[in-house]
Design a protein around this motif. Structure first.
Motif, short mmCIF file in Angstrom:
data_model
loop_
_atom_site.label_atom_id
_atom_site.label_comp_id
_atom_site.label_asym_id
_atom_site.label_seq_id
_atom_site.Cartn_x
_atom_site.Cartn_y
_atom_site.Cartn_z
N THR B 173 0.75 -1.56 -0.16
CA THR B 173 0.41 0.37 -0.06
C THR B 173 0.92 0.83 0.47
O THR B 173 0.26 1.92 0.23
CB THR B 173 -1.17 -0.46 0.95
OG1 THR B 173 -0.02 -0.16 2.22
CG2 THR B 173 -1.91 -1.18 1.21
N VAL B 178 0.25 2.67 -4.82
CA VAL B 178 -0.37 4.35 -4.86
C VAL B 178 -0.36 4.35 -6.65
O VAL B 178 -1.18 4.86 -7.16
CB VAL B 178 0.09 5.38 -3.96
CG1 VAL B 178 -0.98 6.44 -5.04
CG2 VAL B 178 -0.75 4.78 -2.43
N ASP B 200 -4.39 -7.72 4.96
CA ASP B 200 -3.53 -6.58 3.99
C ASP B 200 -4.67 -6.63 3.33
O ASP B 200 -4.57 -5.46 2.88
CB ASP B 200 -2.97 -8.34 3.24
CG ASP B 200 -1.35 -8.38 4.60
OD1 ASP B 200 -1.30 -7.93 5.04
OD2 ASP B 200 -0.82 -9.85 4.05
N VAL B 207 -6.63 2.06 1.53
CA VAL B 207 -6.42 3.41 0.47
C VAL B 207 -7.07 3.91 -0.39
O VAL B 207 -7.19 4.76 -1.04
CB VAL B 207 -4.77 2.79 0.44
CG1 VAL B 207 -4.26 3.32 -0.96
CG2 VAL B 207 -3.90 1.86 0.97
N ASP C 37 5.53 -2.33 5.36
CA ASP C 37 4.16 -1.85 4.68
C ASP C 37 2.42 -2.61 4.51
O ASP C 37 2.16 -2.70 4.56
CB ASP C 37 4.89 -2.26 2.80
CG ASP C 37 4.09 -1.76 2.21
OD1 ASP C 37 2.83 -1.08 2.41
OD2 ASP C 37 4.54 -1.45 1.12
N ALA C 38 3.29 -3.51 4.56
CA ALA C 38 2.05 -4.84 4.86
C ALA C 38 2.39 -5.58 6.51
O ALA C 38 3.21 -7.14 6.08
CB ALA C 38 1.97 -5.83 4.26
N ALA C 39 2.29 -5.63 7.47
CA ALA C 39 3.11 -5.92 8.18
C ALA C 39 1.90 -7.46 8.95
O ALA C 39 1.25 -7.12 9.03
CB ALA C 39 2.99 -5.41 9.36
N PRO C 136 -1.94 3.68 5.45
CA PRO C 136 -2.64 3.18 4.46
C PRO C 136 -1.70 4.47 3.45
O PRO C 136 -2.45 5.52 3.75
CB PRO C 136 -4.09 3.20 4.75
CG PRO C 136 -4.62 3.30 5.70
CD PRO C 136 -3.32 3.45 7.06
N GLY C 137 -0.97 3.87 2.30
CA GLY C 137 -0.45 4.55 1.61
C GLY C 137 0.38 5.98 1.79
O GLY C 137 0.82 6.45 0.62
N ALA C 138 1.46 5.79 2.50
CA ALA C 138 2.64 6.15 3.31
C ALA C 138 3.59 6.31 2.49
O ALA C 138 3.45 4.92 2.58
CB ALA C 138 2.40 6.22 5.02
N GLU C 139 4.11 6.96 2.68
CA GLU C 139 5.50 6.71 2.23
C GLU C 139 7.18 6.54 2.86
O GLU C 139 6.37 6.27 4.02
CB GLU C 139 6.21 8.12 1.33
CG GLU C 139 4.98 8.12 -0.19
CD GLU C 139 5.47 9.15 -1.46
OE1 GLU C 139 6.11 8.92 -1.30
OE2 GLU C 139 4.35 9.97 -1.45
N SER C 141 8.91 4.57 3.47
CA SER C 141 9.06 2.84 5.12
C SER C 141 10.38 2.27 4.90
O SER C 141 10.92 2.05 6.07
CB SER C 141 8.40 2.37 3.93
OG SER C 141 8.20 1.96 3.20
N PRO C 170 9.65 -6.88 1.63
CA PRO C 170 9.50 -7.35 0.01
C PRO C 170 10.25 -6.28 -0.97
O PRO C 170 10.24 -4.86 -0.48
CB PRO C 170 8.37 -7.80 0.04
CG PRO C 170 7.77 -6.88 0.45
CD PRO C 170 8.89 -6.61 1.66
#
Lengths: 121, 284, 294
Positions: B173, B178, B200, B207, C37-39, C136-139, C141, C170
């Motif tokens: 996400t 995006v 997930d 989002v 990102d997808a923990a 969500p959608g945050a940068e 990382s 990943p």
């Protein structure tokens, strides 16, 4: 001649910080006069990127002609190299011992970065 | 119509759905373009083996300093203002670090002497080709490069504005995902019916809602886990576009890079349902 | 202090299942979940949160509608198309470069610190865990990954623990680079599919560039024996130890549904595989330690 030593603290009893870009600070030591100043590096410790090169910039701006540290990444190395600043590597020991080693010529000059850099630069 | 295929995590079958959907639509006689936006790990070509007939480097703008024109230590606006720490002052010159540059153009805008111009730096490649009548575009980010979105955006600009464009999004996400779904007309979220899959999926839903994009769910490997994903979709009023059954045959077929709807024709029905649901929603 | 990072080029290869199984084996350790990102690790670890911190990184442009004259200069200059026709900044697209702030003739744009999510310190049945959740959608990382790892290191030092087990991100982009640097061993989880084999090769290029010793675990090994053999040959070729082959079993999903590690769920079956993998890791770590002190 002045050397910049990556350090975990302000005094000569503090240990050398093995990280360059993420070092807590730098002790800038004037070999001729014996005077020193401390350069805080916390801003770069927190930076997301570019810590290594900005540490290099700040150490050089403080007048260092040589740098002593543990590990240095390629970008910071290139920056110092471009400014004609020599890089020496040392084990972790007190800043005083590092200075003694340097005076006695016991430190080796690094001619290449020793770790691939990115975020930890 | 631009349909993006996305998922909260990797390995849910996103690429399988993208490739099979492209093939299914092509078999119906539609003009189909497939853009593999997973530039960190492009995989679509393993299933379609296109003949590449186009290749182009992806370049990003980076600053180049005219040291003679530079005001030097008395100015340093560029060094101070760069948000990405990509420039420093070293003894007697400004040094640039292109790997850190985001190509925003701030430094050249600010320089009072006009001493900063822009040159390009290659960060990846883009390829185009055809397989089974489908136009395919694929990008590949160079190893050690950190920024995928500019490459994704340029890759997407290669696809025609007409016909059906299928965008295979990178997982997750964050920014690359995006950048991919951003201008899609519809987003298909692919998820597995497991606790990880559900968790997930919820992140992706957040989002897409925030981005105000229409979307639906494809459950992949249906039957491998529990019902919590389906229950959640029902509860949230998210349309379930298809439920692709879990099978060892499908897993094996995938592993060898086969097209599922050809290898196991039972799956065709699922894609038919998926397409009908999406198109009827778009009309409505 | 040693740090093991578990990574996989491709998602969905079972990295988190392998990691949670390893967490239950070997000496005491601190866990760091860098798959921000997808923990998913918390779904097995059931962390009891002790501390929550905001993660602030970078900046975001904010336009004051009252001061804005809608001259359009910011839209013209922004290279990320982050400002729309109604002069609203789309957070997901804004890179925080501040060009609009400098361009704006009426001083209507401010740069604000960007709130990207939270990071946590928690207790689990396998030890302290540092984890994070991006909005969500945050940068950014990559920086969050660095924050999680730094915190894990500090906690390990405080508790006198010598081992950190990190769930890597990943891909091959910034988060995974941030989770790899300065680790002592990368355990690469691969599956025998054409796509995953290619991703494995890319991620191995990355670990070798960073000079990080690595080993390979093949998950779902019996889905495609010939590709599993190809992975084995690749490992041999690159002089990487093959740490183990895990079969494709429904039990892995069952364990996940019950919120258990596969070692806990199936101690004699899958648990045995994991024990052998752990022994291989231990051997490799000992060898690294010896080499670095020699």
């Amino acid at each position: 001649m002045k050397v910049g030593i990556s350090s975990t603290g302000k005094t000569f009893q503090d240990q050398l910080d093995p990280r360059f870009g993420r070092a807590a600070g730098f002790i800038i030591f004037d070999l001729d006069s014996g005077q020193s100043e401390y350069l805080d590096n916390q801003g770069n410790q927190q930076a997301s990127k570019g810590a290594g090169i900005h540490s290099a910039q700040n150490v050089v701006q403080a007048g260092a002609n040589a740098v002593i540290t543990g590990h240095i990444g390629p970008k910071a190395f290139a920056a110092l190299d471009s400014g004609g600043v020599k890089v020496f590597q040392s084990e972790v020991k007190s800043v005083q011992e590092v200075i003694d080693d340097f005076r006695q010529g016991n430190l080796t000059q690094a001619h290449n970065p020793d770790k691939p850099g990115h975020w930890q630069g | 119509m631009r349909i993006a295929i996305a998922s909260g995590k990797g390995g849910t079958g996103k690429t399988t759905v993208a490739v099979n959907l492209a093939c299914y639509l092509r078999n119906l006689g539609r003009e189909v373009t497939l853009v593999d936006c997973d530039v960190e790990e492009p995989n679509c070509h393993y299933f379609l083996s296109p003949e590449w007939d186009f290749q182009q480097a992806h370049n990003v703008p980076v600053p180049s300093i005219d040291q003679d024109a530079c005001r030097g230590e008395s100015c340093l606006l560029c060094v101070r203002e760069c948000r990405y720490n990509a420039l420093i002052w070293m003894v007697n010159h400004v040094m640039t670090f292109p790997e850190l540059c985001h190509g925003c153009g701030l430094c050249s805008f600010l320089c009072p002497e006009g001493a900063i111009s822009e040159i390009t730096r290659e960060t990846g490649i883009m390829r185009g080709g055809k397989a089974r009548g489908i136009d395919i575009y694929s990008g590949s980010l160079n190893i050690k490069e950190a920024m995928a979105p500019p490459l994704i955006n340029q890759l997407k600009s290669l696809a025609p504005r007409s016909g059906t464009v299928i965008l295979d999004a990178p997982p997750g996400t964050s920014c690359p995902a995006v950048a991919t779904v951003h201008d899609a007309d519809y987003v298909i979220l692919v998820a597995e019916p497991t606790p990880f899959g559900l968790h997930d999926f919820k992140l992706s839903v957040d989002v897409l809602k925030q981005m105000e994009l229409p979307f639906g769910l494809v459950i992949n490997r249906d039957g491998m886990g529990d019902n919590s994903l389906l229950d959640y979709a029902k509860q949230e009023g998210i349309p379930v576009l298809a439920r692709l059954p879990h099978s060892r045959e499908a897993a094996r077929s995938y592993s060898t890079g086969k097209i599922l709807i050809e290898d196991l024709p039972d799956f065709i029905e699922q894609y038919e349902q998926m397409v009908n649901t999406i198109y009827s929603r778009q009309k409505a | 202090m040693q740090e093991i990072v578990v990574i996989s080029g491709k998602g969905g290869t079972g990295k988190t299942s392998v990691l949670s199984a390893l967490a239950s084996l070997g000496p005491p350790k601190i866990l760091a979940d860098c798959d921000v990102d997808a923990a998913d690790l918390h779904l097995i670890m059931h962390p009891r949160i002790q501390k929550r911190q905001e993660f602030i990184s970078g900046e975001l442009a904010r336009i004051d509608p009252d001061a804005c004259t809608q001259c359009g200069l910011c839209r013209e200059y922004c290279r990320f198309d982050a400002i729309d026709e109604s002069f609203r900044v789309w957070e997901q697209d804004c890179e925080g470069c501040a060009l609009c702030y400098h361009v704006c003739p009426s001083g209507a744009i401010r740069m604000e610190p960007r709130f990207n999510g939270y990071w946590y310190v928690s207790e689990t049945r396998f030890g302290t865990m540092v984890h994070a959740a991006l909005l969500p959608g945050a940068e950014n990382s990559g920086k969050l990954v660095t924050t999680v790892r730094t915190e894990a290191r500090e906690i390990a030092e405080d508790q006198g623990i010598d081992l950190i087990l990190t769930d890597g991100s990943p891909g091959i982009g910034c988060p995974v680079i941030a989770s790899l640097s300065r680790t002592n061993l990368a355990v690469i989880v691969a599956e025998p599919t054409l796509a995953a084999v290619s991703d494995l090769k890319r991620v191995q290029e990355l670990t070798s560039y960073f000079g990080i010793p690595s080993g390979i675990v093949i998950n779902k090994a019996d889905i495609n024996d010939s590709l599993s053999d190809e992975i084995e040959r690749f490992a041999k070729d690159k002089d990487l130890p093959l740490l183990g082959r895990i079969p494709y079993e429904e039990k892995i999903t069952r364990a996940q549904i019950e919120g258990k590690s596969i070692t806990e769920y199936d101690p004699s079956g899958l648990g045995e595989y994991m024990h052998r993998i752990w022994d291989g890791i231990q051997e490799r770590l000992d060898a690294e330690q010896k080499a670095s002190t020699a």
